[in-house]
Design an enzyme around this catalytic site. Sequence first.
Site, PDB file in Angstrom:
ATOM      1  CG  HIS A  82      -0.190   0.271   2.505  1.00 27.49           C
ATOM      2  ND1 HIS A  82       0.527  -0.709   3.143  1.00 27.49           N
ATOM      3  CD2 HIS A  82      -0.041   1.387   3.245  1.00 27.49           C
ATOM      4  CE1 HIS A  82       1.086  -0.208   4.231  1.00 27.49           C
ATOM      5  NE2 HIS A  82       0.766   1.068   4.317  1.00 27.49           N
TER       6      HIS A  82
HETATM    7  C1  UD1 Z   1      -1.784   5.288   6.332  1.00 27.49           C
HETATM    8  C2  UD1 Z   1      -0.444   5.741   6.895  1.00 27.49           C
HETATM    9  C3  UD1 Z   1       0.600   4.672   6.650  1.00 27.49           C
HETATM   10  C4  UD1 Z   1       0.138   3.330   7.167  1.00 27.49           C
HETATM   11  C5  UD1 Z   1      -1.215   3.001   6.564  1.00 27.49           C
HETATM   12  C6  UD1 Z   1      -1.759   1.702   7.070  1.00 27.49           C
HETATM   13  C7  UD1 Z   1       0.018   8.167   6.820  1.00 27.49           C
HETATM   14  C8  UD1 Z   1       0.778   9.225   6.126  1.00 27.49           C
HETATM   15  N1  UD1 Z   1       0.039   6.965   6.234  1.00 27.49           N
HETATM   16  O1  UD1 Z   1      -1.639   5.166   4.934  1.00 27.49           O
HETATM   17  O2  UD1 Z   1       1.792   5.021   7.313  1.00 27.49           O
HETATM   18  O3  UD1 Z   1       1.085   2.354   6.825  1.00 27.49           O
HETATM   19  O4  UD1 Z   1      -2.124   4.043   6.916  1.00 27.49           O
HETATM   20  O5  UD1 Z   1      -2.957   1.347   6.444  1.00 27.49           O
HETATM   21  O6  UD1 Z   1      -0.576   8.417   7.837  1.00 27.49           O
HETATM   22  N2  UD1 Z   1      -9.207   4.612   2.783  1.00 27.49           N
HETATM   23  C9  UD1 Z   1     -10.406   3.953   2.802  1.00 27.49           C
HETATM   24  N3  UD1 Z   1     -10.898   3.557   4.013  1.00 27.49           N
HETATM   25  C10 UD1 Z   1     -10.246   3.793   5.179  1.00 27.49           C
HETATM   26  C11 UD1 Z   1      -9.026   4.481   5.145  1.00 27.49           C
HETATM   27  C12 UD1 Z   1      -8.512   4.880   3.931  1.00 27.49           C
HETATM   28  O7  UD1 Z   1     -11.031   3.703   1.768  1.00 27.49           O
HETATM   29  O8  UD1 Z   1     -10.754   3.398   6.255  1.00 27.49           O
HETATM   30  C13 UD1 Z   1      -8.664   5.019   1.454  1.00 27.49           C
HETATM   31  C14 UD1 Z   1      -9.010   6.448   1.091  1.00 27.49           C
HETATM   32  O9  UD1 Z   1      -9.248   6.492  -0.251  1.00 27.49           O
HETATM   33  C15 UD1 Z   1      -7.732   7.215   1.408  1.00 27.49           C
HETATM   34  C16 UD1 Z   1      -6.658   6.170   1.139  1.00 27.49           C
HETATM   35  O10 UD1 Z   1      -7.248   4.921   1.489  1.00 27.49           O
HETATM   36  O11 UD1 Z   1      -7.585   8.346   0.621  1.00 27.49           O
HETATM   37  C17 UD1 Z   1      -5.413   6.384   1.925  1.00 27.49           C
HETATM   38  O12 UD1 Z   1      -5.689   6.495   3.326  1.00 27.49           O
HETATM   39  P1  UD1 Z   1      -4.691   7.367   4.256  1.00 27.49           P
HETATM   40  O13 UD1 Z   1      -5.093   7.245   5.681  1.00 27.49           O
HETATM   41  O14 UD1 Z   1      -4.564   8.744   3.704  1.00 27.49           O
HETATM   42  O15 UD1 Z   1      -3.297   6.669   4.026  1.00 27.49           O
HETATM   43  P2  UD1 Z   1      -2.892   5.129   3.987  1.00 27.49           P
HETATM   44  O16 UD1 Z   1      -2.407   4.831   2.624  1.00 27.49           O
HETATM   45  O17 UD1 Z   1      -3.960   4.262   4.561  1.00 27.49           O
END
Ligand code: UD1
Length: 372
Positions: free
Chosen positions: A209
Amino acid sequence: MKIINIVGARPNFMKIAPLMDVYKNDNRIEPILVHTGQHYDEKMSDLFFRELQIPKPDINLEVGSASHAVQTAEIMKAFEQVVLDQQPDVVLVVGDVNSTIACGMVAVKLGVKLVHVEAGLRSGDRSMPEEINRVLTDSISDLLFCTEQSGIDNLLAEGVSKEKIHMVGHVMIDTLLKNLERAGSSTILDDLRQSHGIDGDSFAVLTMHRPSNVDDPVTFSRILDALEVVQKDLPIIFPIHPRTRKNLSSMGLQSRVESLKNFHLLDPIGYLDFLKLTSSAKLVLTDSGGIQEETTVLKIPCITLRQNTERPITAEIGSNQIVGTDTQKIVEAYRNVVSGNWREPQIPPLWDGNAAQRIVKIMLELLAVNPR
Ligand code: UD1
């Protein structure tokens, strides 16, 4: 001692669980649990609370997804009011996600002591958002708890005074050791046998991811080239992160992945199923940080699809190999593992299930406050 504990994203939940457990048995501590809402899907959040028996958050800031600046700023805006209302003695943050630095900054600017659990880790790669979060959080923390010696060395090299730094082991490993037996009763292997025809321990687990891997179509395709080769003789099980799922489809890679016979995409899975899966696998391929550590404790070979790691102990004495994203190198590392060319890993010092106990003891000794 009133402690506000912060969780936001999936990897935070297994780190906070053992601390909440220790607080329960210590009447000197009044814990408050704040969920920023950075992760919000049932399978990325609530499922982990239930499985790990984490108490329901006292406060949920419900910030959701956004750009880094917006997400960080929204957490800060919402959390400032919480600190003003609650008047805690301490704010405790874990890991390196946006919620970690956002809440950390709010705490110190309001004069509240900040504790960072899993401090000092450095990949040296400033293009990684987590690296920025780590450096900044450590630079403003009053107490820094480290999981491995490299964390201590990095903090000292950055000029952090040694009185603030403590080696305590790893709260995430506390959770793993506590739940290993429970994970034994997960039915995921039987389910996968029935639904996907996967047999016994003859499979690899993949997680991916990181923006550097899945936001860039060239890198993503290069990794897929290697996975295509691997799955020809070893089925790959891939519980897919929402970010990766979205990119597969927007980059037009979905049909390619679906055409691979032994490449099995699953929705995100819970902690116990994942633990059962990784502990039964032939090998794990990942770009996660925590999984490099979990596989070391489980003694399962781990091929890390990154150029670097902030957790070098897993590669020095554990089961981890930093392979990068080059197609040939991934295939070569895979062939080495299946041909038995892998050394027996050792467990890093203090990864013994007692890290949370050590942290609470030190906080009580060093951050003691006058009774209200
Ligand atoms: C975040 C952390 C990363 C961690 C990862 C674990 C930061 C900068 N990054 O990355 O260090 O390894 O979490 O999962 O904090 N989304 C959903 N549902 C959710 C959450 C996210 O659909 O419950 C999707 C959304 O489209 C969102 C994307 O995933 O834009 C990314 O989520 P985000 O929390 O921004 O970063 P991660 O890639 O999950």
